[in-house]
Design an enzyme around this catalytic site. Structure first.
Site, PDB file in Angstrom:
ATOM      1  N   SER A 139     -45.191  58.125  48.680  1.00 55.75           N
ATOM      2  CA  SER A 139     -44.956  56.730  48.314  1.00 55.75           C
ATOM      3  C   SER A 139     -43.470  56.414  48.403  1.00 55.75           C
ATOM      4  O   SER A 139     -43.075  55.255  48.379  1.00 55.75           O
ATOM      5  CB  SER A 139     -45.459  56.473  46.896  1.00 55.75           C
ATOM      6  OG  SER A 139     -44.971  57.468  46.031  1.00 55.75           O
ATOM      7  N   HIS A 168     -51.072  56.091  52.265  1.00 54.72           N
ATOM      8  CA  HIS A 168     -50.728  56.144  50.848  1.00 54.72           C
ATOM      9  C   HIS A 168     -51.919  55.800  49.949  1.00 54.72           C
ATOM     10  O   HIS A 168     -52.337  54.644  49.875  1.00 54.72           O
ATOM     11  CB  HIS A 168     -49.550  55.186  50.574  1.00 54.72           C
ATOM     12  CG  HIS A 168     -49.094  55.224  49.158  1.00 54.72           C
ATOM     13  ND1 HIS A 168     -48.686  54.111  48.477  1.00 54.72           N
ATOM     14  CD2 HIS A 168     -48.999  56.255  48.281  1.00 54.72           C
ATOM     15  CE1 HIS A 168     -48.361  54.450  47.247  1.00 54.72           C
ATOM     16  NE2 HIS A 168     -48.537  55.742  47.103  1.00 54.72           N
ATOM     17  N   GLU A 212     -52.736  52.323  51.556  1.00 55.04           N
ATOM     18  CA  GLU A 212     -51.763  51.628  52.403  1.00 55.04           C
ATOM     19  C   GLU A 212     -51.529  52.446  53.678  1.00 55.04           C
ATOM     20  O   GLU A 212     -51.199  53.636  53.594  1.00 55.04           O
ATOM     21  CB  GLU A 212     -50.443  51.443  51.651  1.00 55.04           C
ATOM     22  CG  GLU A 212     -50.569  50.502  50.462  1.00 55.04           C
ATOM     23  CD  GLU A 212     -49.320  50.458  49.597  1.00 55.04           C
ATOM     24  OE1 GLU A 212     -49.102  49.427  48.943  1.00 55.04           O
ATOM     25  OE2 GLU A 212     -48.565  51.448  49.562  1.00 55.04           O
ATOM     26  N   ASN A 215     -46.633  49.104  45.356  1.00 55.48           N
ATOM     27  CA  ASN A 215     -45.630  49.623  44.419  1.00 55.48           C
ATOM     28  C   ASN A 215     -44.475  48.656  44.214  1.00 55.48           C
ATOM     29  O   ASN A 215     -43.831  48.671  43.172  1.00 55.48           O
ATOM     30  CB  ASN A 215     -45.105  50.986  44.879  1.00 55.48           C
ATOM     31  CG  ASN A 215     -46.026  52.116  44.455  1.00 55.48           C
ATOM     32  OD1 ASN A 215     -46.901  51.908  43.614  1.00 55.48           O
ATOM     33  ND2 ASN A 215     -45.846  53.283  45.017  1.00 55.48           N
TER      34      ASN A 215
HETATM   35  N1  CAA Z   1     -60.376  61.367  38.401  1.00 54.41           N
HETATM   36  C1  CAA Z   1     -61.556  61.007  38.925  1.00 54.41           C
HETATM   37  N2  CAA Z   1     -62.293  59.988  38.436  1.00 54.41           N
HETATM   38  C2  CAA Z   1     -61.804  59.337  37.369  1.00 54.41           C
HETATM   39  C3  CAA Z   1     -60.559  59.653  36.780  1.00 54.41           C
HETATM   40  C4  CAA Z   1     -59.843  60.731  37.334  1.00 54.41           C
HETATM   41  N3  CAA Z   1     -58.652  61.115  36.881  1.00 54.41           N
HETATM   42  N4  CAA Z   1     -60.332  58.821  35.753  1.00 54.41           N
HETATM   43  C5  CAA Z   1     -61.383  57.996  35.695  1.00 54.41           C
HETATM   44  N5  CAA Z   1     -62.265  58.309  36.665  1.00 54.41           N
HETATM   45  C6  CAA Z   1     -63.525  57.637  36.968  1.00 54.41           C
HETATM   46  C7  CAA Z   1     -64.593  57.924  35.942  1.00 54.41           C
HETATM   47  O1  CAA Z   1     -65.317  59.082  36.298  1.00 54.41           O
HETATM   48  C8  CAA Z   1     -65.423  56.677  36.042  1.00 54.41           C
HETATM   49  O2  CAA Z   1     -66.220  56.755  37.205  1.00 54.41           O
HETATM   50  P1  CAA Z   1     -67.724  56.106  37.236  1.00 54.41           P
HETATM   51  O3  CAA Z   1     -67.619  54.735  36.656  1.00 54.41           O
HETATM   52  O4  CAA Z   1     -68.088  56.104  38.685  1.00 54.41           O
HETATM   53  O5  CAA Z   1     -68.533  57.008  36.406  1.00 54.41           O
HETATM   54  C9  CAA Z   1     -64.403  55.574  36.309  1.00 54.41           C
HETATM   55  O6  CAA Z   1     -63.269  56.235  36.887  1.00 54.41           O
HETATM   56  C10 CAA Z   1     -63.975  54.860  35.049  1.00 54.41           C
HETATM   57  O7  CAA Z   1     -63.490  55.841  34.155  1.00 54.41           O
HETATM   58  P2  CAA Z   1     -63.433  55.698  32.573  1.00 54.41           P
HETATM   59  O8  CAA Z   1     -64.567  54.831  32.124  1.00 54.41           O
HETATM   60  O9  CAA Z   1     -63.326  57.061  31.988  1.00 54.41           O
HETATM   61  O10 CAA Z   1     -62.035  55.066  32.284  1.00 54.41           O
HETATM   62  P3  CAA Z   1     -61.500  53.624  32.546  1.00 54.41           P
HETATM   63  O11 CAA Z   1     -62.586  52.632  32.727  1.00 54.41           O
HETATM   64  O12 CAA Z   1     -60.501  53.462  31.504  1.00 54.41           O
HETATM   65  O13 CAA Z   1     -60.770  53.781  33.963  1.00 54.41           O
HETATM   66  C11 CAA Z   1     -58.926  54.192  35.378  1.00 54.41           C
HETATM   67  C12 CAA Z   1     -59.740  54.692  34.173  1.00 54.41           C
HETATM   68  C13 CAA Z   1     -59.801  54.221  36.618  1.00 54.41           C
HETATM   69  C14 CAA Z   1     -57.766  55.143  35.573  1.00 54.41           C
HETATM   70  C15 CAA Z   1     -58.472  52.727  35.066  1.00 54.41           C
HETATM   71  O14 CAA Z   1     -57.794  52.708  33.836  1.00 54.41           O
HETATM   72  C16 CAA Z   1     -57.576  52.147  36.120  1.00 54.41           C
HETATM   73  O15 CAA Z   1     -58.033  51.642  37.121  1.00 54.41           O
HETATM   74  N6  CAA Z   1     -56.256  52.211  35.854  1.00 54.41           N
HETATM   75  C17 CAA Z   1     -55.256  51.703  36.791  1.00 54.41           C
HETATM   76  C18 CAA Z   1     -54.927  52.775  37.777  1.00 54.41           C
HETATM   77  C19 CAA Z   1     -53.914  52.299  38.777  1.00 54.41           C
HETATM   78  O16 CAA Z   1     -53.378  51.214  38.726  1.00 54.41           O
HETATM   79  N7  CAA Z   1     -53.619  53.192  39.730  1.00 54.41           N
HETATM   80  C20 CAA Z   1     -52.573  52.948  40.715  1.00 54.41           C
HETATM   81  C21 CAA Z   1     -51.327  53.625  40.264  1.00 54.41           C
HETATM   82  S1  CAA Z   1     -49.999  53.419  41.366  1.00 54.41           S
HETATM   83  C22 CAA Z   1     -50.117  54.708  42.437  1.00 54.41           C
HETATM   84  O17 CAA Z   1     -50.909  55.588  42.325  1.00 54.41           O
HETATM   85  C23 CAA Z   1     -49.205  54.709  43.590  1.00 54.41           C
HETATM   86  C24 CAA Z   1     -47.929  55.371  43.472  1.00 54.41           C
HETATM   87  O18 CAA Z   1     -47.356  55.707  44.493  1.00 54.41           O
HETATM   88  C25 CAA Z   1     -47.223  55.509  42.196  1.00 54.41           C
END
Ligand code: CAA
Length: 290
Positions: free
Chosen positions: A123, A144, A156, A195
């Site tokens: 990233s 990405h 991306e 990002n």
């Molecule tokens: N690994 C695999 N699957 C996961 C997981 C993990 N670490 N965390 C959650 N899940 C899955 C669960 O198994 C569940 O799947 P199903 O519905 O298919 O059963 C689903 O995600 C929802 O999980 P939860 O109900 O336990 O938790 P939640 O509803 O609070 O969701 C989350 C957790 C998906 C992380 C949610 O909070 C979310 O979307 N957060 C935002 C994440 C985000 O913005 N990511 C981008 C970050 S920026 C980046 O990555 C780029 C960079 O370069 C920095």
């Protein structure tokens, strides 16, 4: 090369992103090899797969046959050569250090078939800073993924000036085959697309915290309950890694020379203490045991 020629994928790095990208590829029918120089991380990735797949079956998300196929599709090895020698598409998800990435890409370029596309999940480092270390710069691209890569749909696909149309098209198609929503980023800019937006939010959140306007919890609550974000900016920084946030801000500063781009002092404090977020057991929040 065409998308249907991509049958074998190699993922380099079994850490935060690599283990999930490997699992994703295996689940979507690709013969996948995941490699890492650290046996311990490789073992952890394998344990993840062995727990994740049955967990998906238990939740009714996939069939037992799907889980079995996915497990058969994925292998783990600490030998880079074994991992890349037959690969049609390589996704590097190693540490965000330019010299290390350049060395990996030189080695991979010498070991992988000439037709293979070599992608980096970076990233912070654009592929034009790596491509010249390989025999085929036109086949080196940023692909990405977002954390957690098994869940977040966005990928991306960043087309630097050296990247061929064919490489871009196959990369976009591959993302679709993996069940993702690819976006074509047509220029190499810091932070690519999302990002830039997320980090603007992180910076605002840190400014509000450091100015004593509101607590960390309230800032997160505001974003979740007022703007419908799945998690607040501080939880999200902990998820993606404080070390990565620090590196990205520093890269921004190096490019712009603008002191406003430097990582926020409170972020630096966590970084210097090794409080990298969820994976370290502590970041903005305390997660107890690692
Ligand atoms: N690994 C695999 N699957 C996961 C997981 C993990 N670490 N965390 C959650 N899940 C899955 C669960 O198994 C569940 O799947 P199903 O519905 O298919 O059963 C689903 O995600 C929802 O999980 P939860 O109900 O336990 O938790 P939640 O509803 O609070 O969701 C989350 C957790 C998906 C992380 C949610 O909070 C979310 O979307 N957060 C935002 C994440 C985000 O913005 N990511 C981008 C970050 S920026 C980046 O990555 C780029 C960079 O370069 C920095």
């Amino acid at each position: 090369m065409k998308i249907d020629d991509v049958k074998k994928i190699c993922v380099i790095g079994a850490g935060n992103m690599g283990h999930q990208i490997s699992t994703l590829c295996a689940l979507n029918g690709y013969q996948t090899t995941c490699t890492d120089i650290m046996e311990e991380i490789l073992k952890k990735a394998e344990t993840f797969v062995d727990q994740y797949l049955p967990g998906r079956v238990e939740k009714g998300k996939i069939s037992e046959a799907d889980a079995k196929r996915a497990r058969e599709n994925i292998t783990f090895t600490s030998s880079l050569e074994d991992a890349v020698k037959d690969a049609d598409y390589v996704i590097e998800a190693a540490i965000e250090v330019l010299d290390i990435k350049r060395k990996i890409f030189t080695d991979v370029s010498n070991m992988a078939p000439a037709h293979a596309i070599l992608a980096t999940n970076s990233s912070a480092i654009v592929s034009s800073r790596i491509a010249d270390a390989t025999h085929h710069p036109e086949k080196v691209i940023n692909l990405h993924f977002f954390n957690p890569a098994l869940v977040m749909k966005l990928v991306e696909v960043v087309q630097g000036p050296h990247v061929s149309e064919e490489t871009t098209e196959i990369s976009m198609e591959l993302c679709k085959k993996l069940g993702k929503v690819p976006v074509h980023v047509k220029k190499e800019v810091n932070g690519f697309l999302l990002n830039r937006i997320l980090f603007a939010i992180f910076n605002e959140a840190q400014w509000i915290l450091d100015s004593g306007v509101a607590s960390l919890e309230d800032i997160d609550n505001a974003c979740v309950y007022g703007a419908g974000h799945p998690m607040g900016p501080f939880r999200l920084m902990d998820l993606v890694g404080i070390d990565l946030c620090y590196t990205m801000a520093l890269e921004d500063f190096k490019k712009s020379g603008n002191r406003a781009d430097l990582p926020y002092p409170s972020l630096v404090r966590h970084y210097e203490k090794g409080e990298y977020g969820q994976k370290a057991g502590k970041g903005w929040y305390d997660y107890g045991k690692k």
